[in-house]
Design a protein around this motif. Structure first.
Motif, PDB file in Angstrom:
ATOM      1  N   PRO A  12       0.857  -1.194   0.000  1.00  0.00           N
ATOM      2  CA  PRO A  12       0.000   0.000   0.000  1.00  0.00           C
ATOM      3  C   PRO A  12       0.888   1.237   0.000  1.00  0.00           C
ATOM      4  CG  PRO A  12       0.216  -0.830   2.234  1.00  0.00           C
ATOM      5  CD  PRO A  12       1.060  -1.725   1.360  1.00  0.00           C
ATOM      6  N   GLU A  16       5.064   7.128  -2.036  1.00  0.00           N
ATOM      7  CA  GLU A  16       6.271   6.355  -1.725  1.00  0.00           C
ATOM      8  C   GLU A  16       7.167   6.217  -2.956  1.00  0.00           C
ATOM      9  OE1 GLU A  16       7.030   5.758   1.249  1.00  0.00           O
ATOM     10  OE2 GLU A  16       5.220   5.299   2.412  1.00  0.00           O
ATOM     11  N   GLN A  62      -8.835   7.508   1.362  1.00  0.00           N
ATOM     12  CA  GLN A  62      -7.549   7.561   2.039  1.00  0.00           C
ATOM     13  C   GLN A  62      -7.483   6.570   3.184  1.00  0.00           C
ATOM     14  OE1 GLN A  62      -5.303   9.963   0.613  1.00  0.00           O
ATOM     15  NE2 GLN A  62      -3.978   8.431   1.538  1.00  0.00           N
ATOM     16  N   GLY A  63      -6.320   5.994   3.395  1.00  0.00           N
ATOM     17  CA  GLY A  63      -6.104   5.168   4.582  1.00  0.00           C
ATOM     18  C   GLY A  63      -5.398   3.861   4.271  1.00  0.00           C
ATOM     19  N   TYR A  64      -4.564   3.471   5.222  1.00  0.00           N
ATOM     20  CA  TYR A  64      -3.791   2.222   5.120  1.00  0.00           C
ATOM     21  C   TYR A  64      -4.721   1.015   4.916  1.00  0.00           C
ATOM     22  CZ  TYR A  64      -0.685  -1.384   7.254  1.00  0.00           C
ATOM     23  OH  TYR A  64       0.062  -2.500   7.537  1.00  0.00           O
ATOM     24  N   ASP A  84       5.215  -2.465   3.676  1.00  0.00           N
ATOM     25  CA  ASP A  84       5.150  -1.039   3.382  1.00  0.00           C
ATOM     26  C   ASP A  84       5.995  -0.715   2.149  1.00  0.00           C
ATOM     27  OD1 ASP A  84       3.807  -0.934   5.787  1.00  0.00           O
ATOM     28  OD2 ASP A  84       5.244   0.390   6.790  1.00  0.00           O
ATOM     29  N   GLY A  85       5.731   0.463   1.573  1.00  0.00           N
ATOM     30  CA  GLY A  85       6.502   0.902   0.418  1.00  0.00           C
ATOM     31  C   GLY A  85       7.728   1.718   0.793  1.00  0.00           C
ATOM     32  N   ASP A  86       8.134   1.645   2.066  1.00  0.00           N
ATOM     33  CA  ASP A  86       9.167   2.568   2.547  1.00  0.00           C
ATOM     34  C   ASP A  86      10.512   1.911   2.841  1.00  0.00           C
ATOM     35  OD1 ASP A  86       8.500   1.069   4.737  1.00  0.00           O
ATOM     36  OD2 ASP A  86       7.711   2.730   5.934  1.00  0.00           O
ATOM     37  N   TYR A 195      14.305  -5.258  10.583  1.00  0.00           N
ATOM     38  CA  TYR A 195      13.504  -4.064  10.311  1.00  0.00           C
ATOM     39  C   TYR A 195      14.494  -2.944  10.047  1.00  0.00           C
ATOM     40  CZ  TYR A 195       9.670  -0.688  10.877  1.00  0.00           C
ATOM     41  OH  TYR A 195       8.728   0.294  10.686  1.00  0.00           O
ATOM     42  N   ARG A 198      13.386   3.820   7.689  1.00  0.00           N
ATOM     43  CA  ARG A 198      12.508   4.205   6.591  1.00  0.00           C
ATOM     44  C   ARG A 198      13.213   5.017   5.506  1.00  0.00           C
ATOM     45  NH1 ARG A 198       8.290   6.502   4.368  1.00  0.00           N
ATOM     46  NH2 ARG A 198       6.193   5.912   5.030  1.00  0.00           N
ATOM     47  N   LEU A 204       2.703   8.009   9.088  1.00  0.00           N
ATOM     48  CA  LEU A 204       1.965   7.745  10.316  1.00  0.00           C
ATOM     49  C   LEU A 204       1.835   9.029  11.134  1.00  0.00           C
ATOM     50  CD1 LEU A 204       1.132   5.034  11.938  1.00  0.00           C
ATOM     51  CD2 LEU A 204       3.206   5.464  13.220  1.00  0.00           C
TER      52      LEU A 204
HETATM   53  N1  LIG Z   1      -0.236   6.358   7.157  1.00  0.00           N
HETATM   54  C1  LIG Z   1      -0.759   6.063   5.958  1.00  0.00           C
HETATM   55  N2  LIG Z   1      -0.093   5.177   5.203  1.00  0.00           N
HETATM   56  C2  LIG Z   1      -0.642   4.868   4.016  1.00  0.00           C
HETATM   57  C3  LIG Z   1      -1.876   5.423   3.567  1.00  0.00           C
HETATM   58  N3  LIG Z   1      -2.163   4.882   2.377  1.00  0.00           N
HETATM   59  C4  LIG Z   1      -1.164   4.050   2.098  1.00  0.00           C
HETATM   60  N4  LIG Z   1      -0.220   4.041   3.077  1.00  0.00           N
HETATM   61  C5  LIG Z   1       1.021   3.237   3.084  1.00  0.00           C
HETATM   62  O1  LIG Z   1       1.021   2.337   4.176  1.00  0.00           O
HETATM   63  C6  LIG Z   1       2.358   2.064   4.597  1.00  0.00           C
HETATM   64  C7  LIG Z   1       2.501   2.325   6.086  1.00  0.00           C
HETATM   65  O2  LIG Z   1       2.649   3.686   6.369  1.00  0.00           O
HETATM   66  P1  LIG Z   1       3.907   4.227   7.206  1.00  0.00           P
HETATM   67  O3  LIG Z   1       3.926   5.704   7.176  1.00  0.00           O
HETATM   68  O4  LIG Z   1       5.129   3.536   6.715  1.00  0.00           O
HETATM   69  O5  LIG Z   1       3.519   3.774   8.652  1.00  0.00           O
HETATM   70  P2  LIG Z   1       4.410   3.060   9.751  1.00  0.00           P
HETATM   71  O6  LIG Z   1       5.211   2.014   9.059  1.00  0.00           O
HETATM   72  O7  LIG Z   1       3.406   2.509  10.707  1.00  0.00           O
HETATM   73  O8  LIG Z   1       5.261   4.148  10.317  1.00  0.00           O
HETATM   74  C8  LIG Z   1       3.275   2.914   3.715  1.00  0.00           C
HETATM   75  O9  LIG Z   1       3.720   2.152   2.622  1.00  0.00           O
HETATM   76  C9  LIG Z   1       2.326   4.024   3.275  1.00  0.00           C
HETATM   77  O10 LIG Z   1       2.711   4.625   2.065  1.00  0.00           O
HETATM   78  C10 LIG Z   1      -2.533   6.384   4.379  1.00  0.00           C
HETATM   79  O11 LIG Z   1      -3.579   6.925   4.055  1.00  0.00           O
HETATM   80  N5  LIG Z   1      -1.936   6.661   5.576  1.00  0.00           N
END
Ligand SMILES: Nc1nc2c(ncn2[C@@H]2O[C@H](COP(=O)(O)OP(=O)(O)O)[C@@H](O)[C@H]2O)c(=O)[nH]1
Ligand SMILES: [Mg+2]
Length: 225
Positions: A12, A16, A62-64, A84-86, A195, A198, A204
């Motif tokens: 998701p 990214e 919008q949203g994970y 994640d894509g990060d 892990y 990023r 987040l």
């Molecule tokens: N927070 C957030 N992440 C999203 C959303 N849509 C897709 N993502 C993706 O979900 C993944 C998790 O988000 P991230 O910021 O890495 O959160 P963390 O890993 O919990 O710090 C990433 O690849 C984001 O690009 C969104 O609306 N909100």
């Protein structure tokens, strides 16, 4: 194809483009399909993903969680892997995680980040937030899951309809694990992975998302199944 199974990776993404340039090229050859969910990105996430050979699914809500609910049902592989894509989750351990699933005859494996092998990979407030949510999961559901917020899961795609996650936001991560744990027909395990720090900007909103996740756990615990 890995050990006779077709494999799909679902990622998701909200803006990214930088992360994907690191993640996609490192995905092992054995992966049959890469699905990037472009969650309303305002950067070149979709173009970068397509250019690197991924199939792109667009999700405008919008949203994970919303992003995952759009991507997960579209997979063609027998095994689904998420991340994640990060660049934080260990692309280099995808095959190892599938080995763990198959060797132990499990249906759902959650990749566990703790104890962190690289303490720099997560800042202190996220470490505290993760601990609070994991302890809350233990107290509310009486299950000693070590990493309730992990975003890397490896599961047999056929169980997806039974998991049927509903959350649009971050709580989808704990929701899907709790669904797997509570279902007597699904075998669940955790596997310790690396892990990494990023790539790109944090998405987040830690205090807001942390509280929402905690409230969600309480709601789930006290809602009849
Ligand atoms: N927070 C957030 N992440 C999203 C959303 N849509 C897709 N993502 C993706 O979900 C993944 C998790 O988000 P991230 O910021 O890495 O959160 P963390 O890993 O919990 O710090 C990433 O690849 C984001 O690009 C969104 O609306 N909100
Ligand atoms: Mg992340």
């Amino acid at each position: 194809m890995y050990r006779g199974k077709t494999i799909s990776v679902v990622i998701p993404c909200y803006n990214e483009e930088e992360g994907l340039k690191g993640v996609i090229p490192s995905i092992p050859e054995s992966v049959d399909e890469i699905v990037v969910v472009d969650n309303n990105s305002t950067d070149t996430t979709a173009e970068v993903a397509r250019g690197l050979g991924a199939r792109v699914v667009f999700e405008g809500r919008q949203g994970y969680g919303a992003a995952y609910k759009a991507g997960l049902p579209t997979v063609t592989g027998e095994i689904t892997v998420t991340m994640d894509g990060d660049g934080t989750y260990p692309v280099e351990q995808i095959e190892e995680c599938i080995d763990y699933l198959l060797d132990n005859d499990l249906d759902f494996v959650s990749a566990c980040r703790f104890p962190l092998r690289d303490p720099q990979a997560m800042n202190l407030s996220n470490k505290i937030g993760n601990s609070v949510l994991t302890i809350a999961t233990l107290l509310l559901f009486m299950r000693a899951i070590k990493d309730s917020q992990s975003g890397m899961w490896i599961y047999r795609s056929a169980i997806y309809p039974r998991l049927a996650p509903k959350s649009d936001g971050m709580p989808l991560s704990e929701e899907i694990k709790i669904a797997a744990i509570r279902d007597p027909g699904i075998t669940f395990g955790e596997y310790h992975v690396n892990y990494h720090p990023r790539i790109g900007e944090v998405k987040l909103q830690k205090w807001r998302d942390g509280m929402l996740n905690l409230l969600y756990l309480l709601k789930l615990r006290f809602t009849p199944q």
